[in-house]
Design a protein around this motif. Structure first.
Motif, PDB file in Angstrom:
ATOM      1  N   LYS A  49       0.816  -1.217   0.000  1.00  0.00           N
ATOM      2  CA  LYS A  49       0.000   0.000   0.000  1.00  0.00           C
ATOM      3  C   LYS A  49       0.847   1.263   0.000  1.00  0.00           C
ATOM      4  CE  LYS A  49      -3.731   2.257   2.598  1.00  0.00           C
ATOM      5  NZ  LYS A  49      -4.636   2.142   3.779  1.00  0.00           N
ATOM      6  N   ARG A  50       1.885   1.299   0.853  1.00  0.00           N
ATOM      7  CA  ARG A  50       2.670   2.526   1.004  1.00  0.00           C
ATOM      8  C   ARG A  50       4.036   2.470   0.332  1.00  0.00           C
ATOM      9  NH1 ARG A  50       4.166   2.902   5.992  1.00  0.00           N
ATOM     10  NH2 ARG A  50       3.394   0.879   6.676  1.00  0.00           N
ATOM     11  N   GLY A  51       4.473   1.282  -0.052  1.00  0.00           N
ATOM     12  CA  GLY A  51       5.769   1.167  -0.695  1.00  0.00           C
ATOM     13  C   GLY A  51       6.941   1.145   0.256  1.00  0.00           C
ATOM     14  N   ALA A  52       6.702   1.268   1.555  1.00  0.00           N
ATOM     15  CA  ALA A  52       7.789   1.240   2.534  1.00  0.00           C
ATOM     16  C   ALA A  52       8.465  -0.126   2.510  1.00  0.00           C
ATOM     17  CB  ALA A  52       7.249   1.540   3.931  1.00  0.00           C
ATOM     18  N   LEU A  53       9.744  -0.133   2.825  1.00  0.00           N
ATOM     19  CA  LEU A  53      10.514  -1.367   2.767  1.00  0.00           C
ATOM     20  C   LEU A  53      11.381  -1.519   4.006  1.00  0.00           C
ATOM     21  CD1 LEU A  53      12.289  -2.936  -0.248  1.00  0.00           C
ATOM     22  CD2 LEU A  53      13.634  -2.520   1.807  1.00  0.00           C
ATOM     23  N   VAL A  54      11.434  -2.756   4.527  1.00  0.00           N
ATOM     24  CA  VAL A  54      12.309  -3.113   5.642  1.00  0.00           C
ATOM     25  C   VAL A  54      13.081  -4.355   5.223  1.00  0.00           C
ATOM     26  CG1 VAL A  54      12.395  -3.980   8.007  1.00  0.00           C
ATOM     27  CG2 VAL A  54      10.818  -2.133   7.423  1.00  0.00           C
ATOM     28  N   ALA A  55      14.396  -4.333   5.423  1.00  0.00           N
ATOM     29  CA  ALA A  55      15.220  -5.482   5.050  1.00  0.00           C
ATOM     30  C   ALA A  55      16.271  -5.726   6.121  1.00  0.00           C
ATOM     31  CB  ALA A  55      15.891  -5.246   3.699  1.00  0.00           C
ATOM     32  N   THR A  56      16.614  -7.009   6.315  1.00  0.00           N
ATOM     33  CA  THR A  56      17.614  -7.398   7.310  1.00  0.00           C
ATOM     34  C   THR A  56      18.510  -8.494   6.733  1.00  0.00           C
ATOM     35  OG1 THR A  56      16.251  -6.823   9.224  1.00  0.00           O
ATOM     36  CG2 THR A  56      17.951  -8.468   9.575  1.00  0.00           C
ATOM     37  N   TRP A  57      19.811  -8.358   6.977  1.00  0.00           N
ATOM     38  CA  TRP A  57      20.795  -9.366   6.615  1.00  0.00           C
ATOM     39  C   TRP A  57      21.418  -9.895   7.911  1.00  0.00           C
ATOM     40  CZ3 TRP A  57      19.681  -4.994   4.128  1.00  0.00           C
ATOM     41  CH2 TRP A  57      19.481  -5.034   2.741  1.00  0.00           C
ATOM     42  N   LYS A  58      21.322 -11.197   8.134  1.00  0.00           N
ATOM     43  CA  LYS A  58      21.894 -11.757   9.358  1.00  0.00           C
ATOM     44  C   LYS A  58      23.332 -12.201   9.095  1.00  0.00           C
ATOM     45  CE  LYS A  58      19.834 -16.373   8.698  1.00  0.00           C
ATOM     46  NZ  LYS A  58      21.028 -17.167   8.394  1.00  0.00           N
ATOM     47  N   GLY A  59      24.155 -11.938  10.093  1.00  0.00           N
ATOM     48  CA  GLY A  59      25.550 -12.346   9.990  1.00  0.00           C
ATOM     49  C   GLY A  59      25.835 -13.484  10.940  1.00  0.00           C
ATOM     50  N   ARG A  60      26.874 -13.341  11.744  1.00  0.00           N
ATOM     51  CA  ARG A  60      27.296 -14.408  12.644  1.00  0.00           C
ATOM     52  C   ARG A  60      26.315 -14.636  13.791  1.00  0.00           C
ATOM     53  NH1 ARG A  60      33.260 -12.392  13.933  1.00  0.00           N
ATOM     54  NH2 ARG A  60      32.327 -10.417  13.263  1.00  0.00           N
ATOM     55  N   ALA A  61      26.173 -15.897  14.162  1.00  0.00           N
ATOM     56  CA  ALA A  61      25.488 -16.366  15.377  1.00  0.00           C
ATOM     57  C   ALA A  61      23.965 -16.382  15.297  1.00  0.00           C
ATOM     58  CB  ALA A  61      25.930 -15.566  16.595  1.00  0.00           C
TER      59      ALA A  61
END
Length: 651
Positions: A573-585
């Motif tokens: 609807k709003r085009g907002a974006l959330v992204a996460t990249w996990k690293g160690r552990a």
């Protein structure tokens, strides 16, 4: 409720038609600027009058429909007085308005409002009246002392001609009531300003009317205590706790405006104190415009957030006192946008004629602290001190000037409080980072301990509950004891060149888990590295860390995709974006849509989604790494992924 819809609030009195008739050529510009703020104010005034009449024939108390009632905020008759006290300063300014208001209904004309105020001041403090506000106790702090400061200031603003109209007996009653509110000193927080202003007003009016008597020694002790809350080179910021070092929006809500109220009332008689406090306000105002996003929102952080646009009260009074260091056009834009953004998410319930006790109709009720009643949201009303600015002033006649974030990117540092405010011109977002956050009470945990506060992504909170929302936090959970823990306080903390380094301890039952968090702001990305030291018995404890929350409306869905180390959420609807990249552990991702059994946990939105990384403590020392992106106006996805890859390659 949007503009002009306020005409529906009172079916009879306000149904006369449009608020403003065509202005004359010489005043059209000022009238248009006034119209915006007048309509907000009059909507709340009409709602107040409707509900006050339904509560008491004297209009000295007002119970808003379906509102919270607290014994400490009620009169002996069991009715709300806070709701009235907080309307008084704005009503006083409206009563003093001299411009043409002929297009308005009779009940809200400035003269009519002055008569209402005269009735309130003549009846609310009379112990013989049925809804007398009651005297404050002499053995403990009381809410009455807070509201007494507004009663005193509004009376002073109404002026000698108004005070003269109050019968001598009632002036005596007002003084007795105000005096009862200065029996127990509160000198370890902003509350000292309330009794200082109470005493100042009675000292000043006592020079002309024998019924008013103040205590100069008490006032001076208040000023000394307030002075002690300030540290040199603090950019005008006060700690709201001498022990914890709490820096929050009370630096907007109380410290600047109440120090200038005191200055207006009596400052000229105490020039050394006046110069000191006014100088700090002037310094504070230098950087206040940086806290406002392009849409008017400020990063939500800390407690009492339902005070809403109280943030602009200090700048308005500072402008009136000649301390505002920026243009009049910038101030008006800042004020207009900040009120507007709250209004547009539904702050005002037009049908019930009241400000909500939540930020929006769908926002979590856990925003409301245990001292909040149905009148508390009206702490924002003194912002309408703007009504007292002459219509020929540049505040009304000049063109609006863009906010700092609308002009350029910025990173503004506050070295004393160890915090940084950052703005992104492309997105209009403002972020607030504190390297050494602190909270006055454990129940305020979520409101102070997120890693970064954002004007575009309001956070999740559960007040006084065991579970800890993981958005913008690292959280620990013991599945055997079914106990949760997060960051409650900091042991060490300071700003770095591109972020902050903080050391803190999570106490989970018998386990004290030490965490050293390095946060870096890399353009529109945030990198987090946590070095953990855990006792032997903590092996197996679960770890969860979350992204910014993606706020969702009712029925709104979020698109998601994940591959290997990355998960992405997008609001269709709003085009907002959330992204996460996990690293160690971290072992896995999941989309979290609730905290425990609660789904209504976001400050603004009825629903939310958080990317939550999960892992377990496997040894005495561990390092966790992650990268996060969140934007209401995201860059092209391919470019975002390329930038993230480059950053992660440096791990």
């Amino acid at each position: 409720m949007r503009r002009r819809d306020f005409l529906k609030v009172s079916a009879g009195a306000m149904a006369a038609g449009l608020l403003w008739r065509e202005a004359g050529a010489a005043s059209k510009k000022a009238a248009a600027a006034h119209e915006v703020f007048d309509e907000y104010f009059l909507a709340m005034l009409v709602g107040f009058l409707k509900n006050a009449r339904a509560t008491s024939a004297d209009l000295v108390v007002c119970d808003y429909p379906e509102g919270t009632k607290l014994k400490s905020c009620c009169t002996p008759s069991g009715k709300t007085y806070v709701s009235v006290a907080r309307m008084l300063p704005a009503m006083a300014e409206w009563a003093r308005v001299k411009r043409d208001t002929k297009g308005l209904p009779a009940e809200v004309q400035p003269g009519a409002v002055e008569e209402i105020l005269l009735g309130i001041y003549s009846k609310a403090f009379d112990p013989k009246r049925p809804d007398f506000w009651g005297y404050a106790p002499n053995n403990k702090p009381t809410q009455l002392s807070v509201e007494a400061s507004l009663v005193a200031y509004a009376l002073w603003r109404l002026g000698d001609s108004f005070v003269e109209r109050i019968p001598s007996e009632q002036r005596t009653n007002i003084n007795a009531w105000l005096s009862s509110c200065t029996q127990v000193p509160e000198r370890t927080s902003n509350h000292a300003w309330f009794t200082a202003n109470n005493q100042a007003m009675r000292l000043e009016l006592g020079r002309k009317w024998k019924e008013f008597v103040g205590d100069e020694a008490w006032m001076i002790e208040d000023l000394k205590a307030l002075d002690a809350l300030y540290k040199p080179n603090n950019d005008g910021w006060y700690s709201d706790s001498p022990d914890a070092g709490v820096y929050d929006y009370y630096n907007f809500y109380v410290f600047p405006n109440f120090s200038l109220y005191w200055s207006q009332i009596i400052g000229k008689r105490y020039p050394e104190w006046d110069e000191k406090f006014r100088g700090r306000v002037k310094e504070f105002l230098q950087k206040t415009p940086y806290f406002f996003g392009a849409d008017g929102w400020h990063p939500l952080y800390g407690r009492s957030l339902i005070y809403r646009w109280t943030l602009v009260t200090g700048p308005i009074v500072g402008y009136q006192e000649g301390l505002w260091p920026h243009s009049a056009g910038l101030l008006r834009r800042m004020v207009r946008k900040n009120i507007e953004c709250h209004w547009d998410v539904g702050a005002f319930d037009a049908d019930k004629g009241k400000l909500l006790e939540t930020l929006s109709p769908g926002g979590t009720a856990d925003i409301r602290e245990n001292y909040i009643d149905n009148g508390h949201p009206y702490w924002c009303m003194p912002a309408f001190g703007m009504l007292g600015i002459p219509e020929t002033d540049a505040f009304w006649t000049s063109e609006e000037e863009e906010l700092p974030v609308e002009k350029a990117d910025f990173a503004v540092e506050f070295k004393g409080p160890r915090m940084r405010v950052m703005g992104n011109q492309r997105t209009g977002e403002v972020k607030w980072l504190q390297a050494f956050p602190a909270a006055r009470r454990e129940t305020y945990r979520d409101k102070y301990m997120k890693f970064v506060a954002s004007s575009a992504f309001p956070f999740n909170t559960l007040q006084g509950k065991e579970q800890v929302p993981a958005d913008q936090m690292l959280v620990f959970y013991d599945p055997n004891a079914k106990k949760w823990a997060g960051r409650l306080s900091c042991d060490l903390g300071d700003l770095t060149e591109d972020g902050a380094l903080t050391e803190w301890t999570a106490k989970l039952g018998e386990h004290a888990i030490k965490v050293r968090t390095r946060l870096r702001i890399l353009g529109e990305f945030e990198e987090r590295v946590h070095e953990i030291e855990a006792p032997e018995g903590a092996v197996g404890i679960e770890m969860m860390e979350g992204s910014y929350p993606m706020g969702l409306g009712e029925g709104e869905e979020v698109a998601s995709n994940s591959i290997d180390e990355r998960m992405l959420l997008r609001s269709a609807k709003r085009g907002a974006l959330v992204a996460t990249w996990k690293g160690r552990a971290f072992d896995s991702f999941e989309i979290t849509r609730s905290v425990g059994e609660q789904t209504r946990v976001n400050l603004i939105y009825p629903r939310m989604a958080v990317i939550t990384m999960k892992g377990r403590i496997t040894g005495p020392k561990m390092t966790l790494t992650s990268l996060h992106y969140a934007s209401a106006k995201p860059i092209e996805e391919k470019l975002m992924l390329e930038q993230a890859k480059e950053m992660m390659a440096k791990w």
